[in-house]
Design a protein around this motif. Structure first.
Motif, PDB file in Angstrom:
ATOM      1  N   TRP A 147      31.778  -7.959  -4.893  1.00  0.00           N
ATOM      2  CA  TRP A 147      32.844  -8.662  -4.186  1.00  0.00           C
ATOM      3  C   TRP A 147      34.119  -8.675  -5.032  1.00  0.00           C
ATOM      4  O   TRP A 147      34.142  -9.089  -6.166  1.00  0.00           O
ATOM      5  CB  TRP A 147      32.417 -10.087  -3.860  1.00  0.00           C
ATOM      6  CG  TRP A 147      33.472 -10.840  -3.099  1.00  0.00           C
ATOM      7  CD1 TRP A 147      34.313 -11.798  -3.571  1.00  0.00           C
ATOM      8  CD2 TRP A 147      33.794 -10.682  -1.715  1.00  0.00           C
ATOM      9  NE1 TRP A 147      35.138 -12.236  -2.586  1.00  0.00           N
ATOM     10  CE2 TRP A 147      34.842 -11.566  -1.421  1.00  0.00           C
ATOM     11  CE3 TRP A 147      33.303  -9.859  -0.700  1.00  0.00           C
ATOM     12  CZ2 TRP A 147      35.410 -11.670  -0.157  1.00  0.00           C
ATOM     13  CZ3 TRP A 147      33.866  -9.965   0.557  1.00  0.00           C
ATOM     14  CH2 TRP A 147      34.892 -10.856   0.817  1.00  0.00           C
ATOM     15  N   GLY A 148      35.219  -8.214  -4.427  1.00  0.00           N
ATOM     16  CA  GLY A 148      36.493  -8.187  -5.128  1.00  0.00           C
ATOM     17  C   GLY A 148      36.616  -7.085  -6.149  1.00  0.00           C
ATOM     18  O   GLY A 148      37.547  -7.085  -6.962  1.00  0.00           O
ATOM     19  N   PRO A 154      34.193 -14.641   2.775  1.00  0.00           N
ATOM     20  CA  PRO A 154      33.540 -14.126   1.567  1.00  0.00           C
ATOM     21  C   PRO A 154      32.030 -14.115   1.738  1.00  0.00           C
ATOM     22  O   PRO A 154      31.488 -14.740   2.655  1.00  0.00           O
ATOM     23  CB  PRO A 154      33.969 -15.142   0.499  1.00  0.00           C
ATOM     24  CG  PRO A 154      34.201 -16.406   1.263  1.00  0.00           C
ATOM     25  CD  PRO A 154      34.746 -15.990   2.596  1.00  0.00           C
ATOM     26  N   PRO A 155      31.341 -13.395   0.876  1.00  0.00           N
ATOM     27  CA  PRO A 155      29.883 -13.372   0.972  1.00  0.00           C
ATOM     28  C   PRO A 155      29.316 -14.736   0.612  1.00  0.00           C
ATOM     29  O   PRO A 155      29.947 -15.520  -0.104  1.00  0.00           O
ATOM     30  CB  PRO A 155      29.486 -12.321  -0.068  1.00  0.00           C
ATOM     31  CG  PRO A 155      30.589 -12.349  -1.063  1.00  0.00           C
ATOM     32  CD  PRO A 155      31.835 -12.617  -0.259  1.00  0.00           C
ATOM     33  N   PRO A 156      28.150 -15.064   1.114  1.00  0.00           N
ATOM     34  CA  PRO A 156      27.553 -16.359   0.762  1.00  0.00           C
ATOM     35  C   PRO A 156      27.262 -16.436  -0.728  1.00  0.00           C
ATOM     36  O   PRO A 156      26.877 -15.452  -1.357  1.00  0.00           O
ATOM     37  CB  PRO A 156      26.260 -16.375   1.588  1.00  0.00           C
ATOM     38  CG  PRO A 156      25.949 -14.927   1.848  1.00  0.00           C
ATOM     39  CD  PRO A 156      27.276 -14.248   1.975  1.00  0.00           C
ATOM     40  N   SER A 208      35.305 -13.253  -9.957  1.00  0.00           N
ATOM     41  CA  SER A 208      34.718 -13.157  -8.609  1.00  0.00           C
ATOM     42  C   SER A 208      33.199 -13.218  -8.674  1.00  0.00           C
ATOM     43  O   SER A 208      32.551 -13.836  -7.818  1.00  0.00           O
ATOM     44  CB  SER A 208      35.165 -11.852  -7.940  1.00  0.00           C
ATOM     45  OG  SER A 208      36.557 -11.825  -7.759  1.00  0.00           O
ATOM     46  N   TYR A 209      32.629 -12.585  -9.690  1.00  0.00           N
ATOM     47  CA  TYR A 209      31.173 -12.611  -9.842  1.00  0.00           C
ATOM     48  C   TYR A 209      30.682 -14.029 -10.137  1.00  0.00           C
ATOM     49  O   TYR A 209      29.659 -14.472  -9.605  1.00  0.00           O
ATOM     50  CB  TYR A 209      30.774 -11.658 -10.958  1.00  0.00           C
ATOM     51  CG  TYR A 209      29.304 -11.710 -11.318  1.00  0.00           C
ATOM     52  CD1 TYR A 209      28.329 -11.414 -10.374  1.00  0.00           C
ATOM     53  CD2 TYR A 209      28.892 -12.062 -12.602  1.00  0.00           C
ATOM     54  CE1 TYR A 209      26.982 -11.459 -10.693  1.00  0.00           C
ATOM     55  CE2 TYR A 209      27.554 -12.109 -12.931  1.00  0.00           C
ATOM     56  CZ  TYR A 209      26.599 -11.815 -11.979  1.00  0.00           C
ATOM     57  OH  TYR A 209      25.268 -11.873 -12.293  1.00  0.00           O
ATOM     58  N   LYS A 210      31.408 -14.760 -10.964  1.00  0.00           N
ATOM     59  CA  LYS A 210      31.030 -16.138 -11.274  1.00  0.00           C
ATOM     60  C   LYS A 210      31.108 -17.027 -10.042  1.00  0.00           C
ATOM     61  O   LYS A 210      30.290 -17.937  -9.864  1.00  0.00           O
ATOM     62  CB  LYS A 210      31.941 -16.699 -12.374  1.00  0.00           C
ATOM     63  CG  LYS A 210      31.646 -16.167 -13.773  1.00  0.00           C
ATOM     64  CD  LYS A 210      32.626 -16.717 -14.775  1.00  0.00           C
ATOM     65  CE  LYS A 210      32.532 -18.244 -14.851  1.00  0.00           C
ATOM     66  NZ  LYS A 210      33.467 -18.780 -15.872  1.00  0.00           N
TER      67      LYS A 210
END
Length: 495
Positions: free
Chosen positions: A407-408, A309-311, A398-400
């Motif tokens: 992402w997602g 996943p992104p950092p 996903s944003y949280k």
């Protein structure tokens, strides 16, 4: 015994069939509809034979699971497994999507591959599976046209809506890729049409059909469960009102063939609903949620993410209303473009334009909710309810977690209600064109949509990169577990 027809006897055809067979009597919108379908088929066939295996979103995952089910030892439910749709954990965990617990689509496709034994005919399994999905997508468009006709928007609006639907790049690509999205979308479209017809006719056969396709679609992909819940709520409200007024559901006189069909579809509806309830109930009882974390199902080693996943960015979260606009733009962008190993982003002004049209169309529909046909009220409820479900169950969590806007987030998550959204948007656009007395403007708009999709994709540099065959080194560089590698003829050569 004379089997010949008596003199003067004629074969009776339905008026719709007669009109279809009289090509010379077709109107311009009818020709545009036929041309749109043909153009869609040609595009999808080209992509099915030219896009490298694994290039479409999640296709590599679906190919590997189908390959697992295509072996003779995996055709039937596994011994010792509490979930008959799930393969052995040790074999499945390496494929990357560890929390996917339903595999009806993969089992059906694996069974087709096993029975047909395509290697005997030297025909690519991947192309075969892609063409099957194209057939499913054509049925989806057929039910979309039937839904548009029920809304009585007119021939021009039907042609315009079909042109838009068949020229959305992500929809075209999914129709030419391996995955359960086309089957899920088909179940959603048939269920929506059955719901609208049930509200019109209120007959038991339509209710049974609604239950069947919602249950099967939810088994294909859990994403459809919120839509099933919304539609179930609408049906319960209608049934409650009829009960108060003492109006029973209508009984329809049927032939023996239709009665047999209703018995079969009713049995399948009961079984599919039971399978869905059992799967959801077992998840809720065992894990306390319908979407358990990976570590509750597998070991920590098996849950090691194959796609990192992104950092996590340590920035303050945006307010929900503000993030919603970011989310909507990403959903539109990933529908007009492609988000996979090779990303293709549409022009930002086009994304803003389409996002604005969607919001304006919803606002227009809400403003006219009391004056328009009640069918539009149902479509509005489905679009808003399902969109908010995807937003709060997928996008915002996903944003949280990652503080990352995209992402997602993927536009195909809203494709089950894409037809409803296109009908509302078409209704709004034609109302505007009628107001300014420029109804024929839909023709240049449709032409622009056609040119802005596949021709622009094919002529662009990212599009050419997407269509180029993948070298063996590219497969080895993927972040999935050691991938199968395919040659230029889509034949698997090694692991």
């Amino acid at each position: 015994m004379n089997l010949e027809s008596p003199p003067g006897a004629q074969v009776r055809l339905k008026p719709q069939v007669k009109a279809f067979l009289r090509f010379t009597d077709w109107s311009l919108p009818s020709w545009i509809c036929a041309t749109s379908i043909l153009w869609f088929i040609l595009k999808a066939i080209y992509l099915a034979f030219h896009v490298s295996p694994g290039a479409p979103p999640d296709e590599m995952y679906h190919l590997q699971v189908i390959d697992l089910f295509a072996s003779s030892s995996h055709l039937f439910p596994f011994s010792g497994s509490s979930n008959p749709f799930a393969p052995p954990l040790a074999e499945f965990a390496r494929f990357g999507n560890q929390t996917e617990l339903t595999h009806l689509y993969h089992r059906i496709m694996g069974y087709c591959v096993y029975v047909l034994d395509l290697d005997t005919f030297e025909f690519s399994t991947i192309v075969f599976l892609r063409l099957l999905n194209l057939l499913v997508s054509l049925f989806t468009l057929f039910y979309f046209v039937k839904l548009v006709d029920l809304c009585r928007l007119g021939e021009s609006a039907r042609a315009f809506a079909l042109v838009i639907h068949t020229n959305i790049l992500k929809f075209t690509l999914l129709a030419a890729a391996v995955g359960y999205d086309p089957a899920t979308n088909l179940c959603a479209y048939v269920a929506i049409l059955a719901l609208v017809r049930f509200l019109l006719e209120q007959s038991r056969p339509l209710l049974i059909q609604l239950i069947f396709f919602l249950s099967v679609g939810s088994i294909f992909k859990f994403l459809l469960v919120p839509l099933a819940a919304i539609m179930a709520l609408i049906v319960l409200i209608i049934l409650a009102r009829r009960t108060q007024k003492n109006y029973p559901l209508q009984s329809v006189k049927m032939s023996w063939g239709n009665k047999l069909y209703q018995v079969i579809i009713g049995t399948l509806a009961a079984l599919s609903a039971l399978a869905l309830a059992t799967t959801l109930g077992s998840l809720l009882i065992r894990y306390g949620t319908f979407m358990p974390p990976c570590t509750d199902i597998f070991t920590a080693l098996e849950c090691t993410p194959v796609v990192p996943p992104p950092p996590v960015l340590h920035e303050a979260l945006l307010p929900i209303p503000l993030y919603f606009f970011y989310w909507l733009s990403h959903m539109v962008s990933s529908s007009l473009g492609i988000r996979s190993y090779i990303g293709i982003e549409p022009p930002f002004p086009l994304v803003i334009l389409v996002s604005s049209i969607i919001l304006i169309s919803l606002a227009y529909s809400l403003a006219r909710v009391r004056r328009d046909n009640w069918i539009f009220r149902v479509l509005i409820a489905l679009v808003i309810g399902f969109s908010l479900s995807v937003f709060f169950l997928n996008g915002y969590p996903s944003y949280k977690q990652f503080h990352h806007y995209g992402w997602g987030v993927n536009g195909r998550y809203l494709f089950p209600i894409l037809g409803c959204l296109l009908i509302l948007s078409t209704h709004c656009i034609f109302a505007f064109l009628t107001t300014i007395k420029r109804e024929f403007y839909w023709l240049p708009i449709a032409a622009f949509v056609i040119l802005a999709e596949f021709p622009a994709f094919y002529l662009s540099e990212p599009g050419q990169n997407f269509l180029k065959p993948w070298p063996e080194e590219f497969y080895r560089a993927l972040s999935y577990y050691p991938n199968p590698i395919y040659d230029s003829h889509f034949q698997r050569i090694t692991n």
